[in-house]
Every structure is written in structure tokens, then in C-alpha cells.
Design a protein around this motif. Structure first.
Motif, short mmCIF file in Angstrom:
data_model
loop_
_atom_site.label_atom_id
_atom_site.label_comp_id
_atom_site.label_asym_id
_atom_site.label_seq_id
_atom_site.Cartn_x
_atom_site.Cartn_y
_atom_site.Cartn_z
N GLU A 225 -14.39 52.62 49.15
CA GLU A 225 -14.25 51.59 48.14
C GLU A 225 -14.24 52.22 46.75
O GLU A 225 -14.78 53.29 46.52
CB GLU A 225 -15.41 50.58 48.25
N GLY A 226 -13.61 51.50 45.83
CA GLY A 226 -13.50 52.00 44.47
C GLY A 226 -12.16 52.65 44.18
O GLY A 226 -11.84 52.96 43.04
N TRP A 227 -11.37 52.86 45.23
CA TRP A 227 -10.04 53.44 45.09
C TRP A 227 -9.08 52.31 44.72
O TRP A 227 -8.86 51.39 45.49
CB TRP A 227 -9.64 54.09 46.41
N ASN A 228 -8.53 52.34 43.52
CA ASN A 228 -7.66 51.26 43.05
C ASN A 228 -6.47 51.87 42.33
O ASN A 228 -6.61 52.43 41.25
CB ASN A 228 -8.41 50.32 42.12
N ARG A 229 -5.30 51.76 42.96
CA ARG A 229 -4.11 52.37 42.39
C ARG A 229 -2.93 51.40 42.32
O ARG A 229 -1.78 51.83 42.35
CB ARG A 229 -3.69 53.59 43.21
N GLY A 230 -3.19 50.14 42.25
CA GLY A 230 -2.08 49.19 42.19
C GLY A 230 -2.39 48.03 41.26
O GLY A 230 -3.52 47.55 41.20
N LEU A 231 -1.38 47.61 40.50
CA LEU A 231 -1.54 46.41 39.68
C LEU A 231 -0.24 45.62 39.67
O LEU A 231 0.84 46.16 39.91
CB LEU A 231 -1.98 46.75 38.25
N ARG A 232 -0.40 44.34 39.35
CA ARG A 232 0.74 43.44 39.23
C ARG A 232 0.54 42.58 37.99
O ARG A 232 -0.57 42.12 37.72
CB ARG A 232 0.85 42.56 40.47
N THR A 233 1.59 42.39 37.21
CA THR A 233 1.52 41.55 36.03
C THR A 233 2.87 40.88 35.81
O THR A 233 3.89 41.29 36.41
CB THR A 233 1.13 42.35 34.78
N THR A 234 2.88 39.87 34.96
CA THR A 234 4.12 39.19 34.60
C THR A 234 4.48 39.56 33.17
O THR A 234 3.66 39.40 32.26
CB THR A 234 3.97 37.66 34.70
N ALA A 243 8.15 40.03 37.34
CA ALA A 243 6.95 40.59 37.96
C ALA A 243 7.05 42.11 37.90
O ALA A 243 8.05 42.68 38.35
CB ALA A 243 6.82 40.12 39.40
N VAL A 244 6.05 42.76 37.34
CA VAL A 244 6.04 44.21 37.22
C VAL A 244 4.89 44.76 38.05
O VAL A 244 3.73 44.36 37.86
CB VAL A 244 5.92 44.67 35.76
N GLU A 279 6.36 35.73 44.28
CA GLU A 279 7.09 34.47 44.09
C GLU A 279 8.19 34.57 43.05
O GLU A 279 9.20 33.87 43.15
CB GLU A 279 6.10 33.37 43.70
N LEU A 280 8.02 35.42 42.05
CA LEU A 280 9.07 35.58 41.05
C LEU A 280 10.26 36.30 41.67
O LEU A 280 10.09 37.24 42.48
CB LEU A 280 8.57 36.35 39.84
N ASP A 281 11.44 35.91 41.28
CA ASP A 281 12.65 36.49 41.86
C ASP A 281 12.87 37.91 41.37
O ASP A 281 13.18 38.81 42.14
CB ASP A 281 13.85 35.62 41.52
N THR A 330 13.94 48.00 41.58
CA THR A 330 14.07 46.61 41.14
C THR A 330 14.44 45.70 42.30
O THR A 330 14.93 46.15 43.33
CB THR A 330 15.16 46.47 40.06
N ARG A 331 14.20 44.40 42.08
CA ARG A 331 14.70 43.36 42.97
C ARG A 331 15.39 42.30 42.11
O ARG A 331 14.84 41.86 41.09
CB ARG A 331 13.56 42.72 43.77
N SER A 332 16.59 41.91 42.52
CA SER A 332 17.40 40.93 41.78
C SER A 332 17.72 41.42 40.37
O SER A 332 17.92 40.62 39.45
CB SER A 332 16.70 39.56 41.72
N MET A 333 17.74 42.73 40.19
CA MET A 333 18.13 43.37 38.94
C MET A 333 18.87 44.65 39.33
O MET A 333 18.99 44.97 40.52
CB MET A 333 16.91 43.67 38.07
#
Length: 359
Positions: A225-234, A243-244, A279-281, A330-333
Motif C-alpha cells: 500500500e502507498g504505491w500510487n502512480r495514476g491520476l485522472r482529471t478533466t 479526460a486526461v 464516460e467522456l468521449d 488519445t481516444r476520439s482525437m
């Protein structure tokens, strides 16, 4: 008739007569040596009476094998040492077998080997020729993105951040952020990129407002635990919300018995699931995925994202880049181009990519 000027009876000078006696022998020796050289390099039958089409069959078989490995790399099994993934990680470099086999075919004077070499040349050209012939025109884009594993051993985070700003990107994704270096990146990048998000050791700096920032769970089950290497933002751009994702998949190791990539593959599966549920395209993925797009271990990601790029843009290792393990997808780009930026204090090169909203 004897001539008093020292000429012989036939009117030649005595010295010329001496030369005429020596020259034919010397010339004949040179001709014989030349003929022996030609004989050694002739394309007729060899000492065993084999024609150019009968000798060099082993070289021809190696040329066909090289072409087959490039064209059908996906059938190389991963069951033992993940050899398939290892091959795919360095797939473009398999083309180096062609000049080596060409030299051997010429030395062997094998016509069948030379003809067989057309196969790997054609396959390599089909797979990678477009990257070699890519022009310098980077094309129109709506967003410029920079991706960089800055290294947790980077001794010059300030210089690294300044170098990235020079590329004038709209968004900057960083991995291997340490607590001590994070404040430096925030200070240097903050003036040009007022919006940023950080989760664990990955972060995103943006000219566009960011919202809905949250971690993405890509941790393999056996990692503590404590291993965090991912994020998502708009990212709220003038053309709409995007969505990035920023991700840093676990490292792989090349051992005596093959490739160790179990954690990387598991993490890629989790990342692929997160993108599939998005959910974002329109989606942008920036990250160090610790392999190339040819590696089947990244299939859960690459099957859902467009990973096209017109250049090799090898990003690792920085001292002698042989592979692009840093990616902008990318997706849809549409990714209009990918290129490397000058080296920083990291063991990776930064990569920059132009992105167009219309795919």
C-alpha cells in the motif's frame, strides 16, 4: 643501320629495348593476380561446383526467419520468459539483421540469400518505413502535450522544468515526483501553468482549468500500500472537456531467463479497465508505460487508445535511446506528431506531441 645517337638497329633506344623485355612479364603477373582475384569473387560455381543459387541457403533461411519474426511477432509465445514481449519491445532493431546478412551474402556470393533479403526489407519498410520518411512538418494541432519521467534521482529539477516550458506545451505530465522536487516543479511551472494536480508520484500541469481530480488505481495486488502512480482529471478546454490520465506503470527487468513484466502487465490491465469505463468521449493518456506500443503486454491500453505517431521518438535511455516507453495516446482525437525534446537531468528524454481534436 647503326645510328651514332645510341639507338639500336631498329631505331629504338637501348633503354627502351630493356624496358620492352621487362614490361611484358610484369604486366603478365599483374594480369594473373587480377584474374585470381576475379576468380575468387566470381559468381559462377564454387570449388564444390555449387552455383550462386545453391550456396548460402542458411543465410537465406535466416533472412526469411527475420522477416517472419517481424511480420508475425505476435505468435512468439510469452509463456517462457515473456520472449514475445521482449522481442516486441525492441522490434524495430531487428532490422539491423539486414545489413549484417547482406555483407555475409556478398562474401558468400549467394544469389539466393540476396533475393531472400528482400523479404525482411519489405516487412521492415511496411512496419517502420513511414517513420523514417516522416517529414519535419509537424502539422496542425489544437493541443501540445509534453510527457516526461523526470527521474527521482534528478539533481536539477529547476533546469528540467525550465527546459519543458521552452517547448510551449499546453499540458505537462510528470512522473517520479519526489516530495523535495515537487515544490520546485510547482514553483517553476506555476507561472505558465496555473492549474495542476498531483497524486502520489505523478502530476499534471495545465493551462486549462482542471476539475474532478482523482487517483486511478493501477497498483498490482502484490505491491505494498502507498504505491500510487495514476491520476485522472478533466481539462476544460475551449473546444470542450477532455479526460486526461497520467500513469506510470511498474518497471520491467531483463533477466537471464527472459523478461520480468508481470506487474507491468497487471497494471496495464487495470489502466485499460479505467479508460474503458471513462464516460467522456475525448481522452488523453500521458505516461511512462515501460514498454513500446508493439508489446502485447500493453494491449489492454493500446486496444482502447490511438497510439499513432510519425516518428520513432526513442525516449529511453537518455544517453543512447533505443526504445520509446514514454507515450502520448488519445481516444476520439488524433496525435499529429511525436518527437523528443533535449535531454534533462533524467534518464528519460521528454517527448512532445501535437493533438488535434478531430481524429
Amino acid at each position: 643501320m647503326w645510328r651514332g645517337d645510341g639507338a639500336g638497329a631498329d631505331g629504338w633506344d637501348v633503354g627502351e629495348q630493356a624496358n620492352s623485355r621487362v614490361a611484358p612479364g610484369a604486366k603478365a603477373g599483374a594480369v594473373r593476380r587480377w584474374l585470381r582475384t576475379v576468380e575468387r569473387w566470381r559468381w559462377g560455381k564454387d570449388t564444390e561446383s555449387r552455383s550462386p543459387w545453391a550456396r548460402g541457403r542458411v543465410l537465406a533461411a535466416l533472412a526469411v526467419l527475420t522477416a517472419g519474426l517481424m511480420a508475425f511477432h505476435s505468435v512468439v509465445p510469452n509463456a517462457v520468459g515473456r520472449l514475445g514481449s521482449l522481442l516486441e519491445t525492441f522490434l524495430p532493431w531487428l532490422g539491423l539483421a539486414v545489413p549484417l546478412l547482406l555483407v555475409l551474402a556478398l562474401l558468400r556470393r549467394s544469389a539466393v540469400a540476396l533475393v531472400a533479403l528482400l523479404l525482411p526489407v519489405a516487412v521492415w519498410g511496411n512496419l517502420f518505413g513511414g517513420m523514417v520518411l516522416a517529414d519535419e512538418d509537424r502539422g496542425a494541432h489544437d493541443i501540445m502535450a509534453v510527457q516526461h519521467n523526470v527521474s527521482d534521482e534528478n539533481s536539477d529539477p529547476e533546469g528540467t522544468a525550465s527546459a519543458l516550458i521552452e517547448a510551449a506545451p499546453d499540458v505537462v505530465a510528470l512522473e517520479e515526483l519526489t516530495p523535495s522536487a515537487l515544490s520546485v516543479y510547482e514553483s517553476v511551472l506555476g507561472a505558465d501553468y496555473p492549474h495542476h494536480a498531483v497524486e502520489g508520484t505523478v502530476g499534471l500541469w495545465s493551462k486549462y482549468p482542471l476539475s474532478d481530480v482523482r487517483p486511478v488505481d493501477i497498483k498490482p495486488k502484490d505491491i505494498p500500500e502507498g504505491w500510487n502512480r495514476g491520476l485522472r482529471t478533466t481539462a476544460r478546454t475551449p473546444q470542450g472537456d477532455i479526460a486526461v490520465y497520467v500513469a506510470h506503470l511498474p518497471s520491467v527487468r531483463i533477466r537471464w531467463n527472459g523478461l520480468s513484466s508481470g506487474w507491468r502487465d497487471e497494471s496495464a490491465g487495470l489502466l485499460g479497465d479505467a479508460i474503458a469505463a471513462e464516460e467522456l468521449d475525448k481522452v488523453i493518456l500521458l505516461g511512462d508505460l515501460n514498454s513500446t506500443v508493439d508489446d502485447r503486454g500493453l494491449d489492454p491500453v493500446t486496444e482502447r487508445m490511438d497510439s499513432t505517431g510519425r516518428n520513432f521518438a526513442f525516449s529511453w535511455p537518455a544517453t543512447l535511446p533505443v526504445s520509446r516507453i514514454d507515450h502520448v495516446m488519445t481516444r476520439s482525437m488524433a496525435v499529429t506528431d511525436i518527437r523528443t525534446l533535449p535531454a534533462t537531468g533524467s534518464d528519460h528524454l521528454p517527448i512532445a506531441a501535437g493533438i488535434r481534436f478531430e481524429p
